[in-house]
Design a protein around this motif. Structure first.
Motif, PDB file in Angstrom:
ATOM      1  N   PRO A   1       0.814  -1.227   0.000  1.00 51.35           N
ATOM      2  CA  PRO A   1       0.000   0.000   0.000  1.00 51.35           C
ATOM      3  C   PRO A   1       0.839   1.265   0.000  1.00 51.35           C
ATOM      4  N   LYS A   2       2.107   1.113   0.243  1.00 56.49           N
ATOM      5  CA  LYS A   2       3.030   2.244   0.177  1.00 56.49           C
ATOM      6  C   LYS A   2       3.970   1.996  -1.002  1.00 56.49           C
ATOM      7  N   PRO A   3       4.055   2.920  -1.955  1.00 54.68           N
ATOM      8  CA  PRO A   3       4.902   2.677  -3.131  1.00 54.68           C
ATOM      9  C   PRO A   3       6.380   2.646  -2.758  1.00 54.68           C
ATOM     10  N   PRO A   4       7.185   1.958  -3.594  1.00 53.13           N
ATOM     11  CA  PRO A   4       6.782   1.174  -4.757  1.00 53.13           C
ATOM     12  C   PRO A   4       6.096  -0.132  -4.346  1.00 53.13           C
ATOM     13  N   PRO A   5       5.229  -0.684  -5.206  1.00 53.63           N
ATOM     14  CA  PRO A   5       4.393  -1.806  -4.797  1.00 53.63           C
ATOM     15  C   PRO A   5       5.130  -3.125  -4.653  1.00 53.63           C
ATOM     16  N   GLU A   6       6.217  -3.326  -5.412  1.00 61.37           N
ATOM     17  CA  GLU A   6       6.932  -4.603  -5.352  1.00 61.37           C
ATOM     18  C   GLU A   6       8.116  -4.512  -4.395  1.00 61.37           C
ATOM     19  N   ARG A   7       8.143  -5.441  -3.446  1.00 56.45           N
ATOM     20  CA  ARG A   7       9.181  -5.457  -2.418  1.00 56.45           C
ATOM     21  C   ARG A   7       9.456  -6.893  -1.995  1.00 56.45           C
ATOM     22  N   VAL A   8      10.538  -7.086  -1.268  1.00 54.75           N
ATOM     23  CA  VAL A   8      10.746  -8.334  -0.548  1.00 54.75           C
ATOM     24  C   VAL A   8      10.952  -7.973   0.920  1.00 54.75           C
ATOM     25  N   THR A   9      10.521  -8.860   1.796  1.00 54.47           N
ATOM     26  CA  THR A   9      10.587  -8.552   3.224  1.00 54.47           C
ATOM     27  C   THR A   9      10.912  -9.780   4.045  1.00 54.47           C
ATOM     28  N   MET A  10      11.666  -9.586   5.097  1.00 54.67           N
ATOM     29  CA  MET A  10      11.787 -10.635   6.106  1.00 54.67           C
ATOM     30  C   MET A  10      10.402 -10.873   6.700  1.00 54.67           C
ATOM     31  N   THR A  11      10.143 -12.098   7.069  1.00 58.27           N
ATOM     32  CA  THR A  11       8.859 -12.447   7.677  1.00 58.27           C
ATOM     33  C   THR A  11       8.968 -12.387   9.197  1.00 58.27           C
ATOM     34  N   LEU A  12       7.828 -12.451   9.851  1.00 59.25           N
ATOM     35  CA  LEU A  12       7.823 -12.382  11.318  1.00 59.25           C
ATOM     36  C   LEU A  12       8.642 -13.498  11.975  1.00 59.25           C
ATOM     37  N   PRO A  13       8.667 -14.736  11.450  1.00 61.40           N
ATOM     38  CA  PRO A  13       9.526 -15.736  12.086  1.00 61.40           C
ATOM     39  C   PRO A  13      10.996 -15.315  12.171  1.00 61.40           C
ATOM     40  N   VAL A  14      11.506 -14.633  11.135  1.00 61.85           N
ATOM     41  CA  VAL A  14      12.898 -14.168  11.173  1.00 61.85           C
ATOM     42  C   VAL A  14      13.048 -13.014  12.155  1.00 61.85           C
ATOM     43  N   VAL A  15      12.135 -12.054  12.081  1.00 62.48           N
ATOM     44  CA  VAL A  15      12.205 -10.907  12.986  1.00 62.48           C
ATOM     45  C   VAL A  15      12.169 -11.372  14.440  1.00 62.48           C
ATOM     46  N   ASN A  16      11.293 -12.302  14.739  1.00 62.23           N
ATOM     47  CA  ASN A  16      11.114 -12.734  16.128  1.00 62.23           C
ATOM     48  C   ASN A  16      12.155 -13.745  16.585  1.00 62.23           C
ATOM     49  N   ALA A  17      13.046 -14.156  15.679  1.00 58.86           N
ATOM     50  CA  ALA A  17      14.147 -15.038  16.066  1.00 58.86           C
ATOM     51  C   ALA A  17      15.393 -14.262  16.481  1.00 58.86           C
ATOM     52  N   ALA A  18      15.419 -12.953  16.253  1.00 63.86           N
ATOM     53  CA  ALA A  18      16.623 -12.158  16.501  1.00 63.86           C
ATOM     54  C   ALA A  18      16.976 -12.100  17.985  1.00 63.86           C
ATOM     55  N   ARG A  19      18.260 -11.952  18.244  1.00 63.67           N
ATOM     56  CA  ARG A  19      18.713 -11.812  19.633  1.00 63.67           C
ATOM     57  C   ARG A  19      18.315 -10.461  20.214  1.00 63.67           C
ATOM     58  N   CYS A  20      18.235  -9.453  19.358  1.00 64.64           N
ATOM     59  CA  CYS A  20      17.786  -8.137  19.797  1.00 64.64           C
ATOM     60  C   CYS A  20      17.109  -7.439  18.634  1.00 64.64           C
ATOM     61  N   VAL A  21      15.941  -6.870  18.908  1.00 67.33           N
ATOM     62  CA  VAL A  21      15.231  -6.049  17.922  1.00 67.33           C
ATOM     63  C   VAL A  21      15.074  -4.664  18.530  1.00 67.33           C
ATOM     64  N   ALA A  22      15.462  -3.655  17.771  1.00 64.02           N
ATOM     65  CA  ALA A  22      15.331  -2.272  18.243  1.00 64.02           C
ATOM     66  C   ALA A  22      14.517  -1.471  17.247  1.00 64.02           C
ATOM     67  N   PHE A  23      13.385  -0.951  17.706  1.00 63.26           N
ATOM     68  CA  PHE A  23      12.595  -0.013  16.923  1.00 63.26           C
ATOM     69  C   PHE A  23      13.122   1.394  17.178  1.00 63.26           C
TER      70      PHE A  23
END
Length: 254
Positions: free
Chosen positions: A172-194
């Motif tokens: 919904p935010k351009p550009p329309p075609e992207r690739v992204t890490m999925t939540l399983p990868v994000v939630n496997a990290a040793r540390c996530v910082a927003f």
């Protein structure tokens, strides 16, 4: 069990050095472990200029044992101003001593499905023996709709459990075609910082961090299963929060 901390700084300018110290301290910790390397996942947006400026200001920054990937990427040529890798290369990666083959990039010449598969293969080869890649640190941003990476509210990719990297054709935010890490990868990290700044983020931050009506927003679904979760906010972004926060003193280690 996820350990969450909400850290509030007087301004984005005062947050920047703390972010650089976070990256540096996690890098030293990882490189002194049995792994002997530091894996960092980067996001785009305003994080690019802040992180580049502050890391380059650190004395004696050594990134020779770093591996850098991207939490999501737009399917555009690297010279395009929308390319997250292109921005980081110009502002940071070309100015530090990170080996060129230690920067994991997409192949923007491929169709989006093949591009996601190719990037997933690169992650698998870089993290051998790990069904889900475990990064030492992922740096994430959050949009005003609560999206993070290229995981958007009410999108089917929020339910992806098998793929480590997924294509998206209808962002919904351009550009329309992207690739992204999925939540399983994000939630496997040793540390996530927003990292989130500005008064425009205050309403959605309250929803994400304190809950609200409807299903959890994508950023609220980031809950590392075995790691730390840090929210670095400036005062305007944190203005609507009623939960307990921490205000680190200048120079504090995170």
């Amino acid at each position: 069990m996820c350990s969450r901390k909400v850290l509030v700084f007087p301004s984005a300018e005062e947050m920047g050095p703390a972010l650089a110290r976070l990256v540096s301290s996690r890098a030293k910790r990882a490189c002194s472990s049995q792994r002997r390397r530091f894996s960092l996942g980067l996001s785009g947006g305003s994080l690019v200029s802040m992180l580049s400026r502050e890391l380059l200001a650190l004395p004696d920054l050594d990134s020779s044992a770093w591996i850098v990937g991207f939490c999501d990427e737009r399917l555009v040529p690297f010279h395009n101003e929308e390319s997250t890798y292109g921005l980081y290369k110009n502002q940071l990666l070309s100015k530090i001593n990170i080996p060129e083959d230690a920067v994991l990039t997409i192949n923007p010449s491929l169709p989006v499905e093949e591009c996601a598969e190719d990037y997933a293969r690169k992650l698998s080869e870089t993290f051998p023996g790990e069904e889900v890649p475990v990064f030492d640190l992922l740096l994430l941003g959050m949009g005003p709709d609560g999206h993070t990476c290229s995981l958007f509210p009410d999108h089917p990719l929020l339910e992806e459990t098998k793929k480590t990297v997924a294509p998206i054709r209808d962002s919904p935010k351009p550009p329309p075609e992207r690739v992204t890490m999925t939540l399983p990868v994000v939630n496997a990290a040793r540390c996530v910082a927003f990292v989130s700044t500005g008064a425009s983020k205050a309403p959605v931050l309250k929803h994400v961090l304190e809950g609200g009506e409807g299903p959890p927003l994508p950023a609220a679904r980031v809950v590392p299963s075995q790691g730390e979760l840090l929210w670095l906010l400036d005062e305007p972004a944190a203005a609507s929060l009623s939960l307990q926060v921490q205000r680190p003193p200048p120079g504090a280690e995170l």
